[in-house]
Motif scaffolding. Structure first.
Motif, mmCIF file in Angstrom:
data_model
loop_
_atom_site.group_PDB
_atom_site.id
_atom_site.type_symbol
_atom_site.label_atom_id
_atom_site.label_comp_id
_atom_site.label_asym_id
_atom_site.label_seq_id
_atom_site.Cartn_x
_atom_site.Cartn_y
_atom_site.Cartn_z
ATOM 1 N N SER A 101 1.005 -1.541 -0.326
ATOM 2 C CA SER A 101 0.010 0.033 0.078
ATOM 3 C C SER A 101 1.419 1.016 0.174
ATOM 4 C CB SER A 101 -0.984 -0.130 1.047
ATOM 5 O OG SER A 101 -0.184 0.351 2.330
ATOM 6 N N LEU A 151 -6.359 4.250 -11.074
ATOM 7 C CA LEU A 151 -6.847 3.772 -11.257
ATOM 8 C C LEU A 151 -7.290 2.880 -12.061
ATOM 9 C CD1 LEU A 151 -8.122 5.388 -7.428
ATOM 10 C CD2 LEU A 151 -6.164 3.810 -7.740
ATOM 11 N N ASP A 201 2.278 5.514 -11.119
ATOM 12 C CA ASP A 201 1.435 3.379 -10.559
ATOM 13 C C ASP A 201 -0.135 3.421 -10.927
ATOM 14 O OD1 ASP A 201 3.249 2.500 -7.676
ATOM 15 O OD2 ASP A 201 3.187 4.569 -8.384
ATOM 16 N N TRP A 208 -2.583 0.652 -11.075
ATOM 17 C CA TRP A 208 -3.954 -0.774 -9.881
ATOM 18 C C TRP A 208 -5.393 -0.188 -10.442
ATOM 19 C CZ3 TRP A 208 -8.605 -0.246 -8.266
ATOM 20 C CH2 TRP A 208 -9.002 -1.223 -7.264
ATOM 21 N N ALA A 260 -0.766 -4.246 -11.340
ATOM 22 C CA ALA A 260 -0.749 -3.673 -10.389
ATOM 23 C C ALA A 260 0.631 -3.181 -10.109
ATOM 24 C CB ALA A 260 -2.308 -3.559 -9.380
ATOM 25 N N SER A 276 -1.193 -1.888 -4.111
ATOM 26 C CA SER A 276 -2.763 -2.718 -3.616
ATOM 27 C C SER A 276 -3.105 -1.534 -2.308
ATOM 28 C CB SER A 276 -1.538 -4.110 -1.997
ATOM 29 O OG SER A 276 -2.650 -4.111 -1.605
ATOM 30 N N ASP A 314 -2.485 -8.584 -6.103
ATOM 31 C CA ASP A 314 -2.131 -8.446 -4.246
ATOM 32 C C ASP A 314 -1.650 -9.946 -4.809
ATOM 33 O OD1 ASP A 314 -3.166 -5.466 -4.417
ATOM 34 O OD2 ASP A 314 -4.580 -6.757 -3.869
#
Length: 252
Positions: free
Chosen positions: A47, A199, A212, A214, A220, A223, A234
């Motif tokens: 994270s 995202l 980054d 996700w 990804a 996390s 993950d």
């Protein structure tokens, strides 16, 4: 993308976001999940660190008017409006106090998009219009473009580039594939090398700056599982070990 049966699906998690995580500033328990070149910016569980991102760019898998045979449901799993709204605590923790949010909305989710911006900690200020080279579906006007809402957070947060038009004519690609040029628009407006966060991404950002990603359909680099949003990546902790040189050096 086919979700491995052993991995929790991010769109049907019954546990409320935040119930398995910690509040801003706390450090979650370490787990053996190296996140490769992002290790200097990520916590032990992958994270991101609090206040990390200067901008978040999102194309949510909206549900309204997308469940028919011709809707997005035939291409990928959808997410409920409430689940998107509930990402607010995570987004507010990992983005900077002065930051930007770029949010794609559909014709049916423009008003909802404003609510999502607020839930994620942003105030709406403007939009970008993607003009498409063909007319598509629509119950009133026939759709020939999409809206990207712009939200800002923080007193005195201003763009770094003041000559960017609020529309562009870009080609169509496969379903829901947004123009690559938008990444460069974001970089110009926000300024600097990042870090930026995309995202619901499907692929790496078309940029040599610090992005980054996700999402359920990409490899990804962060996390959000501690906030109740696990994804298949993950569960592949060694996926970035071979990625060199470091993204901190401006490389993919």
């Amino acid at each position: 993308m086919t979700t491995p049966s052993s991995a929790p699906h991010p769109l049907d998690i019954s546990e409320p976001p935040g119930s398995s995580g910690s509040s801003r500033g706390d450090t979650p328990a370490a787990v053996p999940a190296p996140y490769g070149p992002h290790g200097a910016r990520d916590r032990a569980d992958g994270s991101p660190r609090p206040g990390l991102f200067k901008a978040v760019y999102a194309d949510p898998p909206w549900t309204p008017q997308q469940t028919s045979r011709l809707g997005a449901a035939s291409h990928y799993p959808l997410m409920s409006t409430q689940r998107i709204l509930d990402m607010g605590p995570a987004i507010q923790e990992i983005t900077a106090d002065q930051s930007f949010c770029f949010l794609w909305v559909t014709t049916a989710t423009v008003e909802t998009g404003f609510a999502v911006l607020r839930a994620w900690g942003y105030r709406y200020v403007s939009y970008y219009f993607w003009a498409k080279p063909r007319i598509s579906l629509g119950n009133t006007f026939r759709n020939a473009g999409e809206l990207l809402l712009l939200g800002v957070r923080g007193k005195g947060t201003t763009v770094a580039f003041h000559s960017q038009p609020n529309w562009g004519f870009h080609p169509l690609q496969e379903h829901s594939h947004k123009p690559e040029e938008v990444h460069q628009i974001i970089e110009r407006l926000v300024g600097g090398d990042g870090p930026f966060l995309e995202l619901f991404a499907r692929r790496a950002a078309p940029s040599n700056k610090h992005w980054d990603i996700w999402g359920n359909e990409c490899d990804a680099t962060i996390s959000l599982a501690q906030w109740g949003y696990p994804i298949p990546s993950d569960h592949t902790p060694t996926r970035h070990q071979a990625e060199e040189p470091s993204r901190e050096e401006g490389s993919k």
